[in-house]
Scaffold this motif. Structure first.
Motif, PDB file in Angstrom:
ATOM      1  N   ARG A  17      36.570 165.572 -39.027  1.00  0.00           N
ATOM      2  CA  ARG A  17      36.827 165.056 -40.377  1.00  0.00           C
ATOM      3  C   ARG A  17      35.548 165.029 -41.198  1.00  0.00           C
ATOM      4  NH1 ARG A  17      40.140 161.691 -37.332  1.00  0.00           N
ATOM      5  NH2 ARG A  17      38.625 159.984 -37.325  1.00  0.00           N
ATOM      6  N   ALA A  18      34.422 164.753 -40.552  1.00  0.00           N
ATOM      7  CA  ALA A  18      33.146 164.751 -41.271  1.00  0.00           C
ATOM      8  C   ALA A  18      32.812 166.150 -41.783  1.00  0.00           C
ATOM      9  CB  ALA A  18      32.036 164.228 -40.369  1.00  0.00           C
ATOM     10  N   VAL A  19      33.117 167.176 -40.990  1.00  0.00           N
ATOM     11  CA  VAL A  19      32.900 168.554 -41.436  1.00  0.00           C
ATOM     12  C   VAL A  19      33.723 168.829 -42.692  1.00  0.00           C
ATOM     13  CG1 VAL A  19      33.321 170.981 -40.858  1.00  0.00           C
ATOM     14  CG2 VAL A  19      32.265 169.461 -39.167  1.00  0.00           C
ATOM     15  N   MET A  20      34.977 168.409 -42.690  1.00  0.00           N
ATOM     16  CA  MET A  20      35.843 168.614 -43.854  1.00  0.00           C
ATOM     17  C   MET A  20      35.305 167.869 -45.073  1.00  0.00           C
ATOM     18  SD  MET A  20      39.578 168.354 -41.993  1.00  0.00           S
ATOM     19  CE  MET A  20      40.444 168.470 -43.552  1.00  0.00           C
ATOM     20  N   SER A  21      34.760 166.677 -44.846  1.00  0.00           N
ATOM     21  CA  SER A  21      34.184 165.899 -45.949  1.00  0.00           C
ATOM     22  C   SER A  21      32.979 166.614 -46.548  1.00  0.00           C
ATOM     23  CB  SER A  21      33.777 164.510 -45.462  1.00  0.00           C
ATOM     24  OG  SER A  21      34.899 163.767 -45.046  1.00  0.00           O
ATOM     25  N   HIS A  22      32.142 167.185 -45.687  1.00  0.00           N
ATOM     26  CA  HIS A  22      30.988 167.943 -46.180  1.00  0.00           C
ATOM     27  C   HIS A  22      31.440 169.127 -47.027  1.00  0.00           C
ATOM     28  CE1 HIS A  22      27.969 166.504 -42.854  1.00  0.00           C
ATOM     29  NE2 HIS A  22      28.374 165.530 -43.649  1.00  0.00           N
ATOM     30  N   HIS A  23      32.493 169.814 -46.571  1.00  0.00           N
ATOM     31  CA  HIS A  23      32.993 170.954 -47.328  1.00  0.00           C
ATOM     32  C   HIS A  23      33.485 170.520 -48.711  1.00  0.00           C
ATOM     33  CE1 HIS A  23      33.896 173.611 -43.534  1.00  0.00           C
ATOM     34  NE2 HIS A  23      32.612 173.382 -43.727  1.00  0.00           N
ATOM     35  N   ALA A  24      34.229 169.416 -48.739  1.00  0.00           N
ATOM     36  CA  ALA A  24      34.744 168.929 -50.020  1.00  0.00           C
ATOM     37  C   ALA A  24      33.605 168.537 -50.952  1.00  0.00           C
ATOM     38  CB  ALA A  24      35.677 167.743 -49.779  1.00  0.00           C
ATOM     39  N   LEU A  25      32.597 167.888 -50.404  1.00  0.00           N
ATOM     40  CA  LEU A  25      31.447 167.475 -51.207  1.00  0.00           C
ATOM     41  C   LEU A  25      30.711 168.687 -51.762  1.00  0.00           C
ATOM     42  CD1 LEU A  25      29.318 165.443 -52.209  1.00  0.00           C
ATOM     43  CD2 LEU A  25      28.314 165.496 -49.918  1.00  0.00           C
ATOM     44  N   LEU A  26      30.431 169.659 -50.914  1.00  0.00           N
ATOM     45  CA  LEU A  26      29.687 170.835 -51.356  1.00  0.00           C
ATOM     46  C   LEU A  26      30.481 171.645 -52.380  1.00  0.00           C
ATOM     47  CD1 LEU A  26      28.130 171.915 -47.948  1.00  0.00           C
ATOM     48  CD2 LEU A  26      26.878 171.089 -49.948  1.00  0.00           C
ATOM     49  N   ASP A  27      31.785 171.731 -52.170  1.00  0.00           N
ATOM     50  CA  ASP A  27      32.618 172.452 -53.134  1.00  0.00           C
ATOM     51  C   ASP A  27      32.559 171.778 -54.505  1.00  0.00           C
ATOM     52  OD1 ASP A  27      34.806 174.448 -53.779  1.00  0.00           O
ATOM     53  OD2 ASP A  27      35.868 172.574 -54.178  1.00  0.00           O
ATOM     54  N   ALA A  28      32.634 170.456 -54.533  1.00  0.00           N
ATOM     55  CA  ALA A  28      32.562 169.735 -55.806  1.00  0.00           C
ATOM     56  C   ALA A  28      31.190 169.891 -56.450  1.00  0.00           C
ATOM     57  CB  ALA A  28      32.887 168.259 -55.590  1.00  0.00           C
ATOM     58  N   LEU A  29      30.135 169.884 -55.651  1.00  0.00           N
ATOM     59  CA  LEU A  29      28.795 170.068 -56.203  1.00  0.00           C
ATOM     60  C   LEU A  29      28.635 171.474 -56.777  1.00  0.00           C
ATOM     61  CD1 LEU A  29      26.620 168.247 -53.503  1.00  0.00           C
ATOM     62  CD2 LEU A  29      27.118 167.452 -55.826  1.00  0.00           C
ATOM     63  N   ARG A  30      29.221 172.472 -56.132  1.00  0.00           N
ATOM     64  CA  ARG A  30      29.157 173.837 -56.664  1.00  0.00           C
ATOM     65  C   ARG A  30      29.801 173.902 -58.054  1.00  0.00           C
ATOM     66  NH1 ARG A  30      25.606 177.376 -54.205  1.00  0.00           N
ATOM     67  NH2 ARG A  30      25.853 177.355 -51.934  1.00  0.00           N
ATOM     68  N   ARG A  31      30.850 173.105 -58.246  1.00  0.00           N
ATOM     69  CA  ARG A  31      31.551 173.102 -59.527  1.00  0.00           C
ATOM     70  C   ARG A  31      30.935 172.110 -60.514  1.00  0.00           C
ATOM     71  NH1 ARG A  31      35.961 170.800 -58.716  1.00  0.00           N
ATOM     72  NH2 ARG A  31      36.064 170.495 -56.455  1.00  0.00           N
ATOM     73  N   ARG A  32      29.877 171.425 -60.079  1.00  0.00           N
ATOM     74  CA  ARG A  32      29.217 170.401 -60.897  1.00  0.00           C
ATOM     75  C   ARG A  32      30.202 169.312 -61.307  1.00  0.00           C
ATOM     76  NH1 ARG A  32      26.031 173.427 -58.916  1.00  0.00           N
ATOM     77  NH2 ARG A  32      24.071 174.163 -59.816  1.00  0.00           N
ATOM     78  N   ASP A  33      31.108 169.007 -60.391  1.00  0.00           N
ATOM     79  CA  ASP A  33      32.123 167.973 -60.611  1.00  0.00           C
ATOM     80  C   ASP A  33      31.620 166.675 -59.979  1.00  0.00           C
ATOM     81  OD1 ASP A  33      34.322 166.288 -60.650  1.00  0.00           O
ATOM     82  OD2 ASP A  33      35.748 167.851 -60.070  1.00  0.00           O
ATOM     83  N   ALA A  34      30.906 165.881 -60.766  1.00  0.00           N
ATOM     84  CA  ALA A  34      30.256 164.684 -60.233  1.00  0.00           C
ATOM     85  C   ALA A  34      31.262 163.663 -59.720  1.00  0.00           C
ATOM     86  CB  ALA A  34      29.372 164.055 -61.307  1.00  0.00           C
ATOM     87  N   ASP A  35      32.378 163.509 -60.430  1.00  0.00           N
ATOM     88  CA  ASP A  35      33.365 162.508 -60.016  1.00  0.00           C
ATOM     89  C   ASP A  35      33.977 162.858 -58.662  1.00  0.00           C
ATOM     90  OD1 ASP A  35      32.921 161.070 -62.323  1.00  0.00           O
ATOM     91  OD2 ASP A  35      34.665 161.870 -63.379  1.00  0.00           O
ATOM     92  N   THR A  36      34.362 164.113 -58.497  1.00  0.00           N
ATOM     93  CA  THR A  36      34.973 164.518 -57.229  1.00  0.00           C
ATOM     94  C   THR A  36      33.950 164.489 -56.095  1.00  0.00           C
ATOM     95  OG1 THR A  36      36.580 165.898 -58.391  1.00  0.00           O
ATOM     96  CG2 THR A  36      36.241 166.357 -56.056  1.00  0.00           C
ATOM     97  N   ALA A  37      32.718 164.887 -56.392  1.00  0.00           N
ATOM     98  CA  ALA A  37      31.668 164.841 -55.366  1.00  0.00           C
ATOM     99  C   ALA A  37      31.416 163.408 -54.913  1.00  0.00           C
ATOM    100  CB  ALA A  37      30.383 165.460 -55.907  1.00  0.00           C
ATOM    101  N   THR A  38      31.360 162.492 -55.869  1.00  0.00           N
ATOM    102  CA  THR A  38      31.134 161.088 -55.524  1.00  0.00           C
ATOM    103  C   THR A  38      32.291 160.540 -54.716  1.00  0.00           C
ATOM    104  OG1 THR A  38      29.837 160.792 -57.549  1.00  0.00           O
ATOM    105  CG2 THR A  38      30.655 158.796 -56.468  1.00  0.00           C
TER     106      THR A  38
END
Length: 216
Positions: free
Chosen positions: A169-190
């Motif tokens: 699950r932590a791996v999946m969380s990292h993927h979601a975080l990095l994907d949001a950062l790539r899109r510069r989506d601060a709310d989703t990354a947070t």
């Protein structure tokens, strides 16, 4: 590395690997004899590790290895969550594509350790990932709060391990975080970072409470 740094690292290692278990009394004279060091750097090490939360002390009672109850785990992760909520939007604002490429490489190391079932290596890789991630916020004082709490997280994981599926699950969380950062989506990354932190807290709470039931 100074003598104080070396003694601190040695004492931290004895605590984290369980050689000095939770509740163990930390007497200066006994520790000096055991570790082959002098009292001055040893006392400094105790103060530093108290600042990290690994050691507790009281006047006239001395010092001992901190034992974390479920309430302490909740408080620890409430603090970490508050700091993440402050830092991740700044990471989204400041991180370059090259920065995110570096984070991807660190994430791949974490995934490799998870795939190999190497819990200790996964913790080290996750620490490197988190340190690099939060440094991108350009707020070293806030990032230092997270760094100081890492020793407690490591001690808990070495003591309690990981619940079923937690590392995946932590791996999946990292993927979601990095994907949001790539899109510069601060709310989703947070939101992704906070959800990962809550998941880690819940996993540790369940493990700690199960351990308490076994001991009771």
């Amino acid at each position: 590395m100074t003598a104080e740094d070396a003694v601190t690292a040695q004492l931290r290692r004895l605590i984290l690997n369980g050689t000095l278990p939770p509740g163990a009394k930390l007497t200066v004279s006994a520790l000096c004899a055991r570790m082959g060091v002098s009292p001055t750097p040893l006392r400094a090490a105790l103060r530093l590790l108290e600042g990290e939360g690994l050691v507790e002390s009281q006047a006239n009672r001395g010092a001992w290895v901190r034992a974390l109850a479920p309430a302490d785990i909740r408080n620890l992760y409430r603090l970490r969550g508050a700091v993440l909520g402050l830092l991740i939007p700044d990471v989204a604002r400041h991180a370059s594509n090259a920065d995110l490429d570096e984070l991807e490489l660190l994430e791949h190391r974490y995934e490799a350790a998870v795939a190999a079932g190497q819990g200790a290596a996964a913790m080290q890789a996750n620490h490197a990932f988190q340190r690099a991630l939060l440094a991108l916020a350009r707020n070293p004082d806030a990032a230092a709060v997270m760094e100081r709490t890492w020793g407690l997280v490591e001690a808990l994981r070495l003591r309690l391990g990981f619940g079923p599926g937690r590392l995946a699950r932590a791996v999946m969380s990292h993927h979601a975080l990095l994907d949001a950062l790539r899109r510069r989506d601060a709310d989703t990354a947070t939101a992704a970072a906070l959800e990962a932190s809550r998941g880690a807290m819940q996993d540790l709470l369940e493990l700690a409470e199960a351990r308490e039931r076994r001991v009771a």
